[in-house]
Scaffold this motif. Structure first.
Motif, mmCIF file in Angstrom:
data_model
loop_
_atom_site.group_PDB
_atom_site.id
_atom_site.type_symbol
_atom_site.label_atom_id
_atom_site.label_comp_id
_atom_site.label_asym_id
_atom_site.label_seq_id
_atom_site.Cartn_x
_atom_site.Cartn_y
_atom_site.Cartn_z
ATOM 1 N N ALA A 84 0.860 -1.190 0.000
ATOM 2 C CA ALA A 84 0.000 0.000 0.000
ATOM 3 C C ALA A 84 0.892 1.235 0.000
ATOM 4 C CB ALA A 84 -0.914 -0.009 1.222
ATOM 5 N N LYS A 85 1.112 1.775 -1.190
ATOM 6 C CA LYS A 85 1.988 2.945 -1.272
ATOM 7 C C LYS A 85 1.194 4.206 -0.967
ATOM 8 C CE LYS A 85 1.665 3.342 -6.323
ATOM 9 N NZ LYS A 85 2.417 3.281 -7.578
ATOM 10 N N THR A 86 1.820 5.086 -0.188
ATOM 11 C CA THR A 86 1.208 6.349 0.204
ATOM 12 C C THR A 86 1.881 7.464 -0.585
ATOM 13 O OG1 THR A 86 0.814 5.468 2.423
ATOM 14 C CG2 THR A 86 0.665 7.858 2.150
ATOM 15 N N ARG B 192 -9.792 2.210 -4.025
ATOM 16 C CA ARG B 192 -10.559 0.969 -3.873
ATOM 17 C C ARG B 192 -9.753 -0.271 -4.233
ATOM 18 N NH1 ARG B 192 -11.849 -1.621 -8.118
ATOM 19 N NH2 ARG B 192 -11.819 -0.643 -10.145
ATOM 20 N N SER B 193 -8.661 -0.105 -4.982
ATOM 21 C CA SER B 193 -7.824 -1.251 -5.369
ATOM 22 C C SER B 193 -7.264 -1.991 -4.163
ATOM 23 C CB SER B 193 -6.677 -0.798 -6.279
ATOM 24 O OG SER B 193 -5.819 0.119 -5.604
ATOM 25 N N LEU B 194 -7.124 -1.314 -3.029
ATOM 26 C CA LEU B 194 -6.595 -1.960 -1.827
ATOM 27 C C LEU B 194 -7.458 -3.133 -1.390
ATOM 28 C CD1 LEU B 194 -5.684 1.263 0.166
ATOM 29 C CD2 LEU B 194 -4.067 -0.301 -0.940
ATOM 30 N N TRP B 195 -8.761 -3.070 -1.685
ATOM 31 C CA TRP B 195 -9.684 -4.119 -1.264
ATOM 32 C C TRP B 195 -9.589 -5.378 -2.118
ATOM 33 C CZ3 TRP B 195 -10.228 0.700 0.467
ATOM 34 C CH2 TRP B 195 -10.650 0.865 1.784
ATOM 35 N N SER C 253 -5.527 -4.974 7.285
ATOM 36 C CA SER C 253 -6.554 -5.086 6.255
ATOM 37 C C SER C 253 -6.940 -3.690 5.775
ATOM 38 C CB SER C 253 -7.792 -5.792 6.811
ATOM 39 O OG SER C 253 -8.480 -4.933 7.704
ATOM 40 N N PRO C 254 -7.426 -3.578 4.548
ATOM 41 C CA PRO C 254 -7.895 -2.271 4.076
ATOM 42 C C PRO C 254 -9.000 -1.695 4.972
ATOM 43 C CG PRO C 254 -7.590 -3.740 2.227
ATOM 44 C CD PRO C 254 -7.430 -4.564 3.470
#
Length: 152
Positions: A43-45, A113-116, A135-136
């Motif tokens: 998960a890149k910020t 939403r791709s994180l999910w 988790s997302p």
């Protein structure tokens, strides 16, 4: 100091723990290799400037942000990627270690939403050699971020 902010945050959330590495994990590819997962699960910020005001977008490590979609979603006329100095000033984290938790300043934060697509994602944890698995849904709960769809 960035690491201490993460550690202080985690005291309140004993179900979470940071993983530290001997090697750098400052890119999605390096983090994925260290963790044994695909870059998509990282998960890149990313720090952007929306009409000169900073905002953060967390997305999967293999995704690219569509700046037009992002501008439309956040109601900005102009979106540009923040340089390293601006990102560090805005977040209090060095490049490669920008975490969506423990931010130095309150900044609008969005989760793509791709994180999910994953049960667990790995955010940076304040340094370029750390990761925080969660988790997302938990990430959304902890950050209060809005969920958006801005990837290409």
């Amino acid at each position: 100091m960035p690491l201490k902010r993460i550690q202080d945050f985690l005291i309140q959330h004993p179900d979470l723990s940071v993983t530290y590495f001997d090697q750098s994990t400052h890119t999605s590819e390096l983090a994925a290799a260290a963790l044994g997962v695909s870059p998509a699960q990282i998960a890149k910020t990313l720090v952007f400037l929306a009409d000169a005001a900073p905002l953060l977008v967390v997305t999967c490590g293999d995704k690219k942000i569509d700046s037009r979609k992002l501008a439309k979603t956040v109601g900005a006329k102009k979106i540009r990627f923040a340089d390293a100095e601006t990102a560090e000033t805005a977040t209090g984290f060095p490049p490669g270690g920008v975490s969506p938790i423990g931010l130095l300043n309150e900044i609008p934060l969005y989760l793509d939403r791709s994180l999910w697509d994953f049960a667990t994602v790995y955010t940076a944890a304040g340094t370029a050699n750390s990761a925080l698995p969660l988790s997302p849904d938990r990430l959304k709960e902890l950050t209060g971020a809005n969920v958006i769809d801005v990837c290409k």
